[in-house]
Design an enzyme around this catalytic site. Sequence first.
Site, mmCIF file in Angstrom:
data_model
loop_
_atom_site.group_PDB
_atom_site.id
_atom_site.type_symbol
_atom_site.label_atom_id
_atom_site.label_comp_id
_atom_site.label_asym_id
_atom_site.label_seq_id
_atom_site.Cartn_x
_atom_site.Cartn_y
_atom_site.Cartn_z
ATOM 1 N N GLU A 90 0.833 -1.213 0.000
ATOM 2 C CA GLU A 90 0.000 0.000 0.000
ATOM 3 C C GLU A 90 0.862 1.256 0.000
ATOM 4 O O GLU A 90 1.940 1.275 0.574
ATOM 5 C CB GLU A 90 -0.818 0.099 1.286
ATOM 6 N N CYS A 110 5.502 -7.386 8.017
ATOM 7 C CA CYS A 110 6.414 -6.815 9.008
ATOM 8 C C CYS A 110 6.614 -7.830 10.127
ATOM 9 O O CYS A 110 5.684 -8.530 10.513
ATOM 10 C CB CYS A 110 5.819 -5.531 9.573
ATOM 11 N N CYS A 114 4.119 -5.339 16.553
ATOM 12 C CA CYS A 114 3.502 -4.382 17.478
ATOM 13 C C CYS A 114 2.030 -4.781 17.699
ATOM 14 O O CYS A 114 1.315 -5.073 16.735
ATOM 15 C CB CYS A 114 3.602 -2.961 16.945
#
Length: 348
Positions: A90, A110, A114
């Site tokens: 994106e 990723c 997180c």
Amino acid sequence: MESIYNLSEDDFKLYLNNLGEKPFRAKQLIEWIYRHKITSFDEITNMKKDFIEKLKSDFVIDSLECVKLQESSDGTKKFLFRLHDGNLIESVLMVNEYGYSVCVTSEVGCNMGCAFCASGLKKKIRNLETSEIVLQIFMVERLANIKVTNIVIMGIGEPFDNYDNVIRFLRIVNNPLGFEIGARHITVSTCGLVPKIYEYSDFDLQVNLAISLHAPNDEIRNELMPINKTYNISTLIEAIKYYIEKTNRRVTIEYILLKGINDSMACANELCDLLHGLNVYVNLIPYNEVIEKPFKRSNQSDMRIFFDVLKKRRINVQLRKEQGSDIDAACGQLRSKQMKKEGLWGEK
Ligand code: SAH
């Protein structure tokens, strides 16, 4: 075959040198590629035929397929691109009073994990090539018919986990014969890969640094960001101090306000203690809620109180204006939706 958008000016010079060509051709090539935006090497008029044939056999002038374009009521545009191997990434275009900012993706997925972030729902598949980051800028300019003035590397991925390709990307977009985007108009955001912050401190371009802090102490940060177990807050602050000393540049501290997690007055005061005396600018970010995650955005009034505490204690701070929240603009949201639609999501 290698993408032509992978090469920085130095890479072109090396290539030319190996062929016994003159180094000034590097500048000419960059002008053809980024100014004239050639789609075939045959469009080049000031180089010998056999050299053009050589270029054709070594490089491809590729592009990205735009799968989806969503436009928000505030003018923010979100692009979903498909890469050559089918992976999706994106990019987001934001309109500001100072120009056009693009937020680019640096990795396919990723690994930072997180807790609040949609990007980490899927593990990293691979690094992006330099060309795939460059092409995001190229495609956004073409599709939106604008000239990009600012870049933030805050899309999917951890840029310092794909360090070399990101650094080459920075050199390419900064090149005065290419996109000519001033280093001061570019920001790299990291969750805190400390060794790379030290390395980046020695980087010769004056590119900005942003740190995703999101918590005032290790207890909270350990829960939100696994990276904190490897590089805790004091280690991170040391690295930030080093960067500031080395570069004389102000660092942006990003802090998402999560309801009931890190948005109390006590947290605000703790954050002030932590950042006291540092040349930093705090960006308070309203959380974009993610369906798969339990976190909620802080109340408007709590955000205001948090902001006021920092302000009163003379910390440079802004409450970030929200953009594109009606178009899944939070990191990784559009990609995850499309992957589900295409059956690429899987069970885990
Ligand atoms: N990996 C890098 C850059 C990508 S994330 C980093 O961590 O900085 C860019 C920023 O968006 C980070 O500050 C990240 O914490 C934040 N972010 C991620 N998901 C978000 C969400 N749902 N709402 C608001 N900000 C988010």
